[in-house]
Design a protein around this motif. Structure first.
Motif, PDB file in Angstrom:
ATOM      1  N   LYS A 255       0.830  -1.211   0.000  1.00  0.00           N
ATOM      2  CA  LYS A 255       0.000   0.000   0.000  1.00  0.00           C
ATOM      3  C   LYS A 255       0.858   1.253   0.000  1.00  0.00           C
ATOM      4  CE  LYS A 255      -3.729  -2.431   2.338  1.00  0.00           C
ATOM      5  NZ  LYS A 255      -4.604  -2.540   3.494  1.00  0.00           N
ATOM      6  N   LYS A 256       1.844   1.249  -0.873  1.00  0.00           N
ATOM      7  CA  LYS A 256       2.803   2.346  -0.930  1.00  0.00           C
ATOM      8  C   LYS A 256       2.250   3.560  -1.660  1.00  0.00           C
ATOM      9  CE  LYS A 256       7.501   3.367  -2.541  1.00  0.00           C
ATOM     10  NZ  LYS A 256       8.701   2.810  -3.204  1.00  0.00           N
ATOM     11  N   ASN A 257       1.516   3.330  -2.752  1.00  0.00           N
ATOM     12  CA  ASN A 257       1.055   4.401  -3.620  1.00  0.00           C
ATOM     13  C   ASN A 257      -0.304   4.919  -3.135  1.00  0.00           C
ATOM     14  OD1 ASN A 257       1.073   6.132  -5.825  1.00  0.00           O
ATOM     15  ND2 ASN A 257       0.106   4.642  -7.175  1.00  0.00           N
ATOM     16  N   ASN A 258      -0.325   6.085  -2.506  1.00  0.00           N
ATOM     17  CA  ASN A 258      -1.542   6.631  -1.894  1.00  0.00           C
ATOM     18  C   ASN A 258      -2.106   7.773  -2.741  1.00  0.00           C
ATOM     19  OD1 ASN A 258       0.059   6.472   1.381  1.00  0.00           O
ATOM     20  ND2 ASN A 258      -0.812   4.838   0.157  1.00  0.00           N
ATOM     21  N   HIS A 259      -3.331   7.603  -3.250  1.00  0.00           N
ATOM     22  CA  HIS A 259      -3.993   8.648  -4.027  1.00  0.00           C
ATOM     23  C   HIS A 259      -4.725   9.605  -3.080  1.00  0.00           C
ATOM     24  CE1 HIS A 259      -3.271   6.090  -7.520  1.00  0.00           C
ATOM     25  NE2 HIS A 259      -3.568   7.140  -8.268  1.00  0.00           N
ATOM     26  N   TYR A 260      -4.383  10.877  -3.125  1.00  0.00           N
ATOM     27  CA  TYR A 260      -5.076  11.837  -2.259  1.00  0.00           C
ATOM     28  C   TYR A 260      -6.359  12.354  -2.900  1.00  0.00           C
ATOM     29  CZ  TYR A 260      -2.085  15.115  -4.913  1.00  0.00           C
ATOM     30  OH  TYR A 260      -1.411  15.800  -5.908  1.00  0.00           O
ATOM     31  N   VAL A 261      -6.509  12.212  -4.203  1.00  0.00           N
ATOM     32  CA  VAL A 261      -7.815  12.265  -4.863  1.00  0.00           C
ATOM     33  C   VAL A 261      -7.994  10.896  -5.496  1.00  0.00           C
ATOM     34  CG1 VAL A 261      -9.247  13.313  -6.656  1.00  0.00           C
ATOM     35  CG2 VAL A 261      -7.744  14.742  -5.271  1.00  0.00           C
TER      36      VAL A 261
END
Length: 278
Positions: A3-9
């Motif tokens: 779960k490294k890549n976190n989308h803030y939108v």
């Protein structure tokens, strides 16, 4: 899972602006910093990469990697995606499930506290104010902001529930940006685009949660898009590349925002401060 890549939108929102450039599906995106326009892929492991940051919501502490906030946001995003699908079909059955409705409201309000820009400015502010940081039992600035995201979102949702929704159909494409929620901008109403042709406005209802559908005129859409441009700090997405070119030529993307901590009068989960970037 890492779960490294976190989308803030989240992708579930951005995919509504997706179209084909003749080769692959994606979106036209204006980078506010570089003042460049790209066509970003909507597919694959790097989908909408302009709206994601590695480990934005991940706390590394005591040799452990905590992913609970990313899990929490993913759950809210799933409900938001379902809601957009339903209102696109003008359904209202979701109003009967108060638990899901409350989570939907949290998903909407979380945009007030989850942007990359919010975390950047918040960490700088907390680090430069040791008198504030000292009140949080030696927690890092990042941990304070991660906890604030949950607690401030929960607090706001509790204050606004039950909720009155207005789904506005537009004939003119709406913009979306890295800070898509326009919170409490008029008569208690907040606004957020759900797709290029669906604008959601919501505020606290008097008795029970309600939803209505209506058309909006081009002037209101134009006003909303101007406010989205003003809210943007990282990027703006449009279905129209030419519109982004006009924005790029006419806009100076330089800001001197003020960060404010406000003490909650009624504490939720014992958290004491709310962060606002304006």
């Amino acid at each position: 899972m890492e779960k490294k890549n976190n989308h803030y939108v989240p992708k579930c929102l951005l995919k509504r602006w997706s179209l084909s450039n003749g080769i692959y599906d994606g979106v036209f995106v204006l980078n506010c910093s570089s003042k460049t326009i790209d066509f970003s892929s909507a597919k694959g492991s790097k989908a909408f990469s302009f709206a994601s940051i590695n480990n934005l919501y991940i706390l590394d502490k005591d040799n452990n990697r905590y992913t609970s906030l990313e899990d929490w946001l993913s759950g809210l995003e799933g409900i938001l995606s379902m809601f957009i699908d339903k209102v696109a079909r003008k359904e209202s059955t979701f109003l009967k499930d108060h638990t899901q409705l409350h989570k939907l409201l949290m998903g909407l309000l979380s945009f007030n506290f989850r942007s990359r820009y919010f975390f950047q400015e918040g960490e700088k502010y907390i680090d430069s104010n040791p008198q504030i940081k000292s009140q949080f039992a030696e927690k890092s600035s990042l941990q304070i902001l991660l906890e604030n995201l949950v607690n401030a979102t929960t607090y706001k949702a509790n204050q606004l529930f039950p909720v009155e929704f207005i789904i506005c159909n537009s004939t003119v494409p709406l913009l979306v940006c890295d800070r898509p929620l326009l919170y409490n901008v008029f008569d208690g109403y907040s606004f957020i685009p759900l797709s290029p042709y669906l604008l959601l406005s919501f505020r606290k209802a008097q008795r029970q949660s309600t939803i209505i559908y209506q058309d909006i005129d081009d002037n209101l859409v134009d006003s909303f898009n101007k406010q989205i441009i003003e809210a943007a700090r990282d990027w703006i997405v449009s279905t129209n590349k030419e519109e982004l070119e006009n924005i790029m030529e006419g806009r100076n993307f330089e800001y001197s925002d003020e960060v404010i901590f406000e003490e909650f009068k009624t504490l939720i989960h014992g958290y004491e401060y709310q962060l606002n970037a304006t």
